[in-house]
Design a protein around this motif. Structure first.
Motif, short mmCIF file in Angstrom:
data_model
loop_
_atom_site.label_atom_id
_atom_site.label_comp_id
_atom_site.label_asym_id
_atom_site.label_seq_id
_atom_site.Cartn_x
_atom_site.Cartn_y
_atom_site.Cartn_z
N GLU A 128 0.83 -1.21 0.00
CA GLU A 128 0.00 0.00 0.00
C GLU A 128 0.87 1.26 0.00
OE1 GLU A 128 -3.91 -1.57 2.40
OE2 GLU A 128 -2.06 -1.39 3.52
N LEU A 129 1.91 1.22 0.82
CA LEU A 129 2.81 2.38 0.89
C LEU A 129 3.53 2.57 -0.44
CD1 LEU A 129 3.94 4.58 2.80
CD2 LEU A 129 5.79 2.98 3.36
N SER A 130 3.96 1.46 -1.03
CA SER A 130 4.68 1.50 -2.31
C SER A 130 3.80 2.09 -3.41
CB SER A 130 5.14 0.09 -2.68
OG SER A 130 5.66 0.06 -3.98
N ARG A 131 2.53 1.65 -3.46
CA ARG A 131 1.62 2.18 -4.48
C ARG A 131 1.42 3.68 -4.29
NH1 ARG A 131 -0.86 -2.73 -3.84
NH2 ARG A 131 -2.37 -2.03 -2.30
N TYR A 132 1.33 4.11 -3.02
CA TYR A 132 1.14 5.53 -2.76
C TYR A 132 2.37 6.33 -3.18
CZ TYR A 132 0.00 9.92 -0.63
OH TYR A 132 -0.27 11.25 -0.45
N LEU A 133 3.55 5.85 -2.81
CA LEU A 133 4.79 6.59 -3.11
C LEU A 133 5.01 6.66 -4.61
CD1 LEU A 133 7.32 8.00 -1.94
CD2 LEU A 133 8.48 5.76 -2.05
N GLY A 134 4.73 5.57 -5.31
CA GLY A 134 4.95 5.55 -6.77
C GLY A 134 6.39 5.91 -7.07
N HIS A 185 -10.86 6.39 -2.46
CA HIS A 185 -10.60 6.53 -1.03
C HIS A 185 -9.11 6.41 -0.72
CE1 HIS A 185 -11.73 6.70 3.19
NE2 HIS A 185 -10.87 5.72 3.41
N ARG A 186 -8.44 5.50 -1.42
CA ARG A 186 -7.01 5.32 -1.15
C ARG A 186 -6.19 6.56 -1.52
NH1 ARG A 186 -4.97 0.20 0.29
NH2 ARG A 186 -6.34 -1.55 -0.16
N ALA A 187 -6.72 7.40 -2.41
CA ALA A 187 -6.01 8.64 -2.72
C ALA A 187 -6.00 9.55 -1.49
CB ALA A 187 -6.69 9.35 -3.88
N ARG A 188 -7.01 9.38 -0.64
CA ARG A 188 -7.06 10.14 0.61
C ARG A 188 -6.40 9.38 1.75
NH1 ARG A 188 -12.30 11.47 -1.59
NH2 ARG A 188 -13.08 9.46 -0.88
#
Lengths: 217, 217
Positions: free
Chosen positions: A145-151, B50-53
């Motif tokens: 999840e963190l990896s997807r967010y950081l991109g 939601h995951r964008a937030r």
């Protein structure tokens, strides 16, 4: 008065910079604040004098001009609030950076630390071999999840800040595992954090304590 | 703009106020800030919007005038920073209150939540019966340290504040156990928190969501 923090006299991590004085030292270095360190033994940490500063008998503590603080996250935030370098000026960006600090400590660290707790308290139990993959699956899910967010961003929210400092600190606890390998952007993120001159200075300072304690310095 | 938070459309705690929107609602009530709630389903929580937030697909989130925050601790701190009522004016006392917020989330909550994680993921495992007492021993040790620190004080550091709000929130997760019973000052501390009018209003607000979702309202 120069702030004084406490750190392990003999850190159980053998100088890898995984003890909780490390993010505090790193924060001091990022903002250019000199600090002193008082080393405490495991026995002293559990005594009343230390518990008056840290109710749970842990390190680090922070003392300056009568103010006593504990909790590495709170100390890093205090340092970041007093000097520029770790939190943006813009109020919204500042709130988001602080959110990432909480996220590192509340949403990522407990998942990561569960593996260490199992090792220290259950590695001689018959179920240990079956529990470790369950714990590691939870770690991988959170890292995913963190990896997807950081991109492909360099840091979590614009410029490097207190949120990155805490997140890199937490992810470094996985350095002796292969769990970060599947997430190359997170591995690179940790490496970027570790490459910062302020990180290097903090790391060397805590490593010197280990070398002195082990008679290697 | 009135801040908007997200909360479970159908909370798994069945309206006991144990979900993480509860401390945020409580903080709003303590400082007298109106807020709106957008309910999200379990499916929607895991979707990209939601995951964008909230990168980890959880609740709550906080939105106001373009600012998006996550992490209940960070949201409570943001609310407390904007309006008086949850953090002292004095800078040192303010830093100490924030330290107690981090302490609740970093030093107490992970120990408490380990019991819930074991229940949800290991209750059908042959080792569960042996692991639970190990987990509960760690909870008792941590509660004992907190209890000794609190002593006969009403709150953790002077007047009620954001640190107490988070600590009471965390300790309430033990409400369905007998773990608090051995620490009468902590049980009384939780009861004092729950007796605050702001807590009651927040509790009723989240309870109405449960009643509506379960067709009881």
């Amino acid at each position: 008065m120069t702030p004084i923090i406490t750190a392990f006299e003999a850190s159980p991590d053998e100088g890898q910079g995984l003890a909780r004085d490390m993010p505090v030292r790193w924060a001091f270095e990022e903002v250019g604040q000199a600090y002193d360190v008082r080393l405490v033994s495991f026995a002293a940490m559990k005594e009343a004098a230390h518990r008056a500063r840290q109710p749970f008998g842990q390190i680090p503590t922070y003392e300056e001009d009568g103010l006593v603080l504990f909790e590495s996250g709170a100390i890093v935030l205090h340092i970041a609030n007093r000097r520029p370098g770790l939190l943006p000026e813009n109020a919204d960006a500042r709130a988001r950076a602080i959110a990432w600090m909480f996220s590192a400590l509340s949403s990522v660290e407990p998942v990561v630390v569960e593996r260490e707790i199992a090792f220290f308290t259950e590695r001689d139990k018959p179920w240990y071999a079956e529990r470790v993959p369950m714990i590691e699956a939870r770690i991988r899910a959170r890292l995913g999840e963190l990896s997807r967010y950081l991109g492909d961003a360099e840091w979590l929210d614009g410029a490097f800040g207190a949120g990155d400092l805490m997140m890199v600190t937490v992810l470094r606890r996985l350095s002796d595992t292969d769990l970060l390998e599947a997430f190359s952007n997170l591995a690179a993120y940790v490496a970027r954090g570790e490459a910062r001159p302020a990180f290097r200075r903090a790391f060397e300072a805590q490593h010197r304590v280990f070398l002195a304690a082990s008679g290697k310095a």
